[in-house]
Each structure stands twice: as structure tokens, then as C-alpha cells.
Design an enzyme around this catalytic site. Structure first.
Site, PDB file in Angstrom:
ATOM      1  N   TYR A 139      -7.914  -7.906  16.118  1.00 26.39           N
ATOM      2  CA  TYR A 139      -6.569  -7.293  16.077  1.00 26.39           C
ATOM      3  C   TYR A 139      -6.046  -7.082  17.508  1.00 26.39           C
ATOM      4  O   TYR A 139      -4.893  -7.398  17.818  1.00 26.39           O
ATOM      5  CB  TYR A 139      -6.666  -5.980  15.300  1.00 26.39           C
ATOM      6  CG  TYR A 139      -5.579  -4.966  15.555  1.00 26.39           C
ATOM      7  CD1 TYR A 139      -4.335  -5.062  14.927  1.00 26.39           C
ATOM      8  CD2 TYR A 139      -5.806  -3.880  16.406  1.00 26.39           C
ATOM      9  CE1 TYR A 139      -3.353  -4.106  15.149  1.00 26.39           C
ATOM     10  CE2 TYR A 139      -4.834  -2.924  16.622  1.00 26.39           C
ATOM     11  CZ  TYR A 139      -3.603  -3.039  15.997  1.00 26.39           C
ATOM     12  OH  TYR A 139      -2.635  -2.091  16.220  1.00 26.39           O
TER      13      TYR A 139
ATOM     14  N   GLY B 115       6.813   3.364  11.044  1.00 27.34           N
ATOM     15  CA  GLY B 115       8.030   2.640  10.685  1.00 27.34           C
ATOM     16  C   GLY B 115       8.911   3.447   9.738  1.00 27.34           C
ATOM     17  O   GLY B 115      10.130   3.528   9.929  1.00 27.34           O
TER      18      GLY B 115
ATOM     19  N   SER C 166       5.825   2.313   5.630  1.00 23.68           N
ATOM     20  CA  SER C 166       4.902   3.451   5.790  1.00 23.68           C
ATOM     21  C   SER C 166       4.775   3.837   7.260  1.00 23.68           C
ATOM     22  O   SER C 166       5.326   3.177   8.138  1.00 23.68           O
ATOM     23  CB  SER C 166       3.515   3.120   5.208  1.00 23.68           C
ATOM     24  OG  SER C 166       2.896   2.150   6.012  1.00 23.68           O
ATOM     25  N   GLY C 167       4.042   4.922   7.493  1.00 18.47           N
ATOM     26  CA  GLY C 167       3.639   5.310   8.855  1.00 18.47           C
ATOM     27  C   GLY C 167       4.797   5.498   9.820  1.00 18.47           C
ATOM     28  O   GLY C 167       5.864   6.040   9.480  1.00 18.47           O
TER      29      GLY C 167
ATOM     30  N   GLY D 216       7.659  -3.350   9.093  1.00 17.63           N
ATOM     31  CA  GLY D 216       6.622  -2.329   8.897  1.00 17.63           C
ATOM     32  C   GLY D 216       7.243  -1.003   8.535  1.00 17.63           C
ATOM     33  O   GLY D 216       6.739   0.071   8.883  1.00 17.63           O
ATOM     34  N   ALA D 217       8.357  -1.069   7.787  1.00 14.72           N
ATOM     35  CA  ALA D 217       9.153   0.136   7.512  1.00 14.72           C
ATOM     36  C   ALA D 217       8.659   0.895   6.286  1.00 14.72           C
ATOM     37  O   ALA D 217       9.151   1.980   6.009  1.00 14.72           O
ATOM     38  CB  ALA D 217      10.615  -0.253   7.328  1.00 14.72           C
TER      39      ALA D 217
HETATM   40  N1  LIG Z   1      -1.804   4.117  13.779  1.00 15.36           N
HETATM   41  C1  LIG Z   1      -2.257   3.916  14.995  1.00 15.36           C
HETATM   42  O1  LIG Z   1      -3.071   4.678  15.520  1.00 15.36           O
HETATM   43  C2  LIG Z   1      -1.769   2.743  15.805  1.00 15.36           C
HETATM   44  C3  LIG Z   1      -2.272   2.578  17.098  1.00 15.36           C
HETATM   45  C4  LIG Z   1      -1.800   1.519  17.862  1.00 15.36           C
HETATM   46  C5  LIG Z   1      -0.849   0.664  17.342  1.00 15.36           C
HETATM   47  N2  LIG Z   1      -0.389   0.828  16.066  1.00 15.36           N
HETATM   48  C6  LIG Z   1       0.629  -0.112  15.581  1.00 15.36           C
HETATM   49  O2  LIG Z   1       1.709   0.637  15.071  1.00 15.36           O
HETATM   50  C7  LIG Z   1       2.411  -0.164  14.123  1.00 15.36           C
HETATM   51  C8  LIG Z   1       2.706   0.676  12.889  1.00 15.36           C
HETATM   52  O3  LIG Z   1       1.481   0.989  12.268  1.00 15.36           O
HETATM   53  P1  LIG Z   1       1.231   2.364  11.502  1.00 15.36           P
HETATM   54  O4  LIG Z   1       0.291   3.145  12.318  1.00 15.36           O
HETATM   55  O5  LIG Z   1       2.519   2.976  11.111  1.00 15.36           O
HETATM   56  O6  LIG Z   1       0.385   1.864  10.248  1.00 15.36           O
HETATM   57  P2  LIG Z   1       0.786   1.595   8.751  1.00 15.36           P
HETATM   58  O7  LIG Z   1       1.208   2.858   8.107  1.00 15.36           O
HETATM   59  O8  LIG Z   1      -0.375   0.840   8.206  1.00 15.36           O
HETATM   60  O9  LIG Z   1       2.065   0.630   8.823  1.00 15.36           O
HETATM   61  C9  LIG Z   1       1.946  -0.749   9.047  1.00 15.36           C
HETATM   62  C10 LIG Z   1       3.157  -1.433   8.474  1.00 15.36           C
HETATM   63  O10 LIG Z   1       3.009  -2.869   8.651  1.00 15.36           O
HETATM   64  C11 LIG Z   1       3.160  -3.487   7.368  1.00 15.36           C
HETATM   65  N3  LIG Z   1       2.373  -4.694   7.225  1.00 15.36           N
HETATM   66  C12 LIG Z   1       1.027  -4.826   7.315  1.00 15.36           C
HETATM   67  N4  LIG Z   1       0.667  -6.094   7.043  1.00 15.36           N
HETATM   68  C13 LIG Z   1       1.800  -6.773   6.778  1.00 15.36           C
HETATM   69  C14 LIG Z   1       2.094  -8.110   6.408  1.00 15.36           C
HETATM   70  N5  LIG Z   1       1.145  -9.029   6.213  1.00 15.36           N
HETATM   71  N6  LIG Z   1       3.378  -8.458   6.207  1.00 15.36           N
HETATM   72  C15 LIG Z   1       4.382  -7.557   6.340  1.00 15.36           C
HETATM   73  N7  LIG Z   1       4.170  -6.265   6.686  1.00 15.36           N
HETATM   74  C16 LIG Z   1       2.891  -5.890   6.893  1.00 15.36           C
HETATM   75  C17 LIG Z   1       2.678  -2.440   6.383  1.00 15.36           C
HETATM   76  O11 LIG Z   1       3.106  -2.776   5.076  1.00 15.36           O
HETATM   77  P3  LIG Z   1       2.295  -2.146   3.818  1.00 15.36           P
HETATM   78  O12 LIG Z   1       2.775  -0.719   3.734  1.00 15.36           O
HETATM   79  O13 LIG Z   1       2.712  -2.979   2.670  1.00 15.36           O
HETATM   80  O14 LIG Z   1       0.836  -2.279   4.132  1.00 15.36           O
HETATM   81  C18 LIG Z   1       3.315  -1.199   6.960  1.00 15.36           C
HETATM   82  O15 LIG Z   1       4.679  -1.127   6.649  1.00 15.36           O
HETATM   83  C19 LIG Z   1       1.536  -1.391  13.862  1.00 15.36           C
HETATM   84  O16 LIG Z   1       2.046  -2.500  14.584  1.00 15.36           O
HETATM   85  C20 LIG Z   1       0.195  -0.987  14.427  1.00 15.36           C
HETATM   86  O17 LIG Z   1      -0.520  -2.127  14.865  1.00 15.36           O
HETATM   87  C21 LIG Z   1      -0.810   1.863  15.295  1.00 15.36           C
END
Ligand SMILES: NC(=O)c1ccc[n+]([C@@H]2O[C@H](COP(=O)([O-])OP(=O)(O)OC[C@H]3O[C@@H](n4cnc5c(N)ncnc54)[C@H](OP(=O)(O)O)[C@@H]3O)[C@@H](O)[C@H]2O)c1
Length: 259
Positions: free
Chosen positions: A154, A18, A15-16, A12-13
Site C-alpha cells: 500500500y 471523505g 466513509s471516514g 472515497g466519500a
Molecule cells: N485512516 C488512516 O489512518 C489513514 C492514514 C493515512 C492515509 N489514509 C488515507 O486516507 C484516505 C481516506 O481513508 P479513510 O481513513 O477515510 O478510510 P476509509 O474509511 O476506509 O475510507 C476509504 C474510502 O475509499 C473507498 N475505497 C476503497 N477501495 C475502493 C475502491 N476499490 N474503489 C473505490 N473506492 C474505494 C472506500 O469505499 P468503501 O466505503 O466502499 O470501502 C472509502 O470510501 C485513503 O486514501 C487512505 O489511504 C488514511
């Protein structure tokens, strides 16, 4: 442990949280192997240590594991950070898509890297939402039953991921495991809810959200913690109580896919 000179693999590197974590881990002196889904965006973050995977395809997870194994004799930290609220559906592997992307795909990668992780740590990005989920009929999970709206499905998958992580820790006591909820972050996470809904929700909530850098700082703090995480759950970087089912060895055994 100091991260200087350590080998870290982070999913998940692209974006966001990662992408920020890749930067911070690099600043700490770690060699960071960045895994994303999109080659170009991941290369921009990870440079020459960039890899791709789609967790919705188990053959692709196996390919990634083979690639990592060929390049790395040892992994100090696997940050299992990828996760998403994906649209309802069934993958080519015949598994519910939300369950596979958030739980089974990451589980497979971790399992295939087990020997490289000896003496190391698996740190997973979980979500507080897992505490509202309940797992009943284990075999039905792979079929996405009972059906739930996107965010609840989820949350259930994140709970399953946390259970599998701890079962991995029981089966591999030479690997330290733990997970954390980084807070509600202003990442692109909402995009999976659909462009308009995601954008509107995010814009409205932005003043109350943490930044991706805040989330990444928690990941780094836990990655470099001197004491074992020992299966613990954390809110940000502080120990917190997860759902009761998260710690269940019985559920861990029942959920463990046949290998
Ligand atoms: N944001 C929040 O408020 C929040 C809250 C609780 C937990 N989280 C958790 O935090 C973690 C990071 O999320 P984030 O907030 O940084 O969101 P994000 O910016 O959407 O990052 C998610 C990452 O996971 C990758 N990903 C999604 N589907 C995938 C797949 N099928 N195969 C491989 N990679 C995949 C994305 O790739 P792409 O860039 O290609 O989509 C992206 O690199 C996640 O595990 C999320 O569940 C986030």
C-alpha cells in the site's frame, strides 16, 4: 480560494475522512459530488450528487469519468481521497490490485477529467507511509513485484500515486496539484486488514488517533488554500517533505501509463 459556489468532486466519500469532508465542504458552500464504491452508503452522504466507482475496474473508472464529464463543465477541486490496503491479487485489468486501487485507478480518473480541471486543483490524500517505500523496477509494479506484505505494498502504491500526481501537474500546468498525510485516523481503514486484526488494532490505538473530522479539516484547508499547492506534500495542512522519489520527473515519465 473561497469554496462558496465551487464545484468539488471527492472520491472515497462513503466513509471516514471523505464522508466528513463532504459535510464540511457543503458547509463552506461548495457543491460536492460524492464518489464512493457502495451506491447506498454514498447516496446517504452525497444525496442527489452521488456517484459510484470501483477503482479495481478501469472500465468502471471510464464510466464514472463519462458521467462526471456529462454533468460538469468545470471542476474546481478534485479530492482524490479513496484508498485502501486491499488483499493481494490481480484485477480483471491484469494489474496488481493494491497498485490499481491506490495509483492507477485514481490516475485514470484524474487524466480523463484533465480538461474539466483547467484552472482548478487536484488534492490527493496520501499517507506518511509512502516515505518508507522505494520504487525500483517500474514495469514490475503493475505485477506487484517485488511482493510485499499488505501495508508495505500500500505504501509503495501511495508513493506511485504521488509521483503520477506530480507528473500530471507537469503535463497540465494549468492544474494545481498537491497531496497530504492527514494523520493516523480512527476511521474504518483497518477493516481491510481483516475484521479481527483490524478491529483489535483500532481499538487499542483509538485514544492516540485523530478523528475523521480532523482529517477532513486538513482536506478542506488545503482545498481552499489561496496559494498554489504547486506539487507540495503536506502533513496535515502544513508543508512537509515527502520521499525524494515523490518529486522525480524521471520516475514520473517512466511510471506514466501508455494512453
Ligand atoms: N485512516 C488512516 O489512518 C489513514 C492514514 C493515512 C492515509 N489514509 C488515507 O486516507 C484516505 C481516506 O481513508 P479513510 O481513513 O477515510 O478510510 P476509509 O474509511 O476506509 O475510507 C476509504 C474510502 O475509499 C473507498 N475505497 C476503497 N477501495 C475502493 C475502491 N476499490 N474503489 C473505490 N473506492 C474505494 C472506500 O469505499 P468503501 O466505503 O466502499 O470501502 C472509502 O470510501 C485513503 O486514501 C487512505 O489511504 C488514511
Amino acid at each position: 480560494m473561497t469554496l462558496d459556489g465551487r464545484t468539488v468532486v471527492i472520491t472515497g466519500a462513503s466513509s471516514g475522512l471523505g464522508a466528513e469532508a463532504v459535510r464540511l465542504l457543503g458547509e463552506r458552500g461548495a457543491t460536492v459530488h460524492a464518489v464512493g464504491r457502495d451506491a447506498e452508503r454514498t447516496r446517504r452522504v452525497g444525496g442527489r450528487h452521488a456517484y459510484t466507482v470501483d477503482f479495481a475496474r478501469l472500465d468502471d473508472v471510464r464510466r464514472l469519468a463519462t458521467e462526471l464529464r456529462a454533468r460538469l463543465d468545470h471542476i474546481d477541486v478534485l479530492a482524490a481521497n479513496a484508498g485502501a490496503v486491499v488483499p493481494r491479487g490481480v484485477t480483471a485489468d491484469g494489474i496488481d490490485a493494491v497498485f490499481q486501487v491506490n495509483a492507477i485507478g485514481p490516475w485514470l480518473l484524474t487524466t480523463l477529467l484533465a480538461d474539466r480541471l483547467r484552472g482548478g486543483r487536484v488534492l490527493a490524500t496520501n499517507s506518511r507511509s509512502h516515505r518508507g517505500a522505494v520504487i525500483g523496477d517500474v514495469p514490475a509494479l503493475a505485477e506487484g513485484r517485488p511482493p510485499l506484505p499488505g501495508h508495505r505494498a500500500y505504501a509503495r502504491a501511495k508513493l506511485a500515486a504521488g509521483i503520477l500526481l506530480r507528473e500530471f501537474g507537469r503535463r497540465h500546468p494549468d492544474v494545481d496539484v498537491g497531496d497530504f498525510h492527514a494523520g493516523i485516523l480512527a476511521t474504518d481503514f483497518g477493516r481491510y486488514l481483516g475484521e479481527r486484526t483490524g478491529r483489535a488494532a483500532k481499538t487499542a490505538a483509538r485514544p492516540f488517533l485523530g478523528s475523521p473530522a480532523d482529517g477532513a479539516a486538513c482536506l478542506v484547508a488545503l482545498a481552499e488554500r489561496d496559494t498554489p499547492l504547486a506539487g507540495g506534500h503536506h502533513t496535515r495542512a502544513r508543508p512537509a517533505r515527502g520521499a525524494e522519489q515523490l518529486y522525480s520527473p524521471d520516475l514520473g515519465r517512466d511510471l506514466w501509463p501508455p494512453t
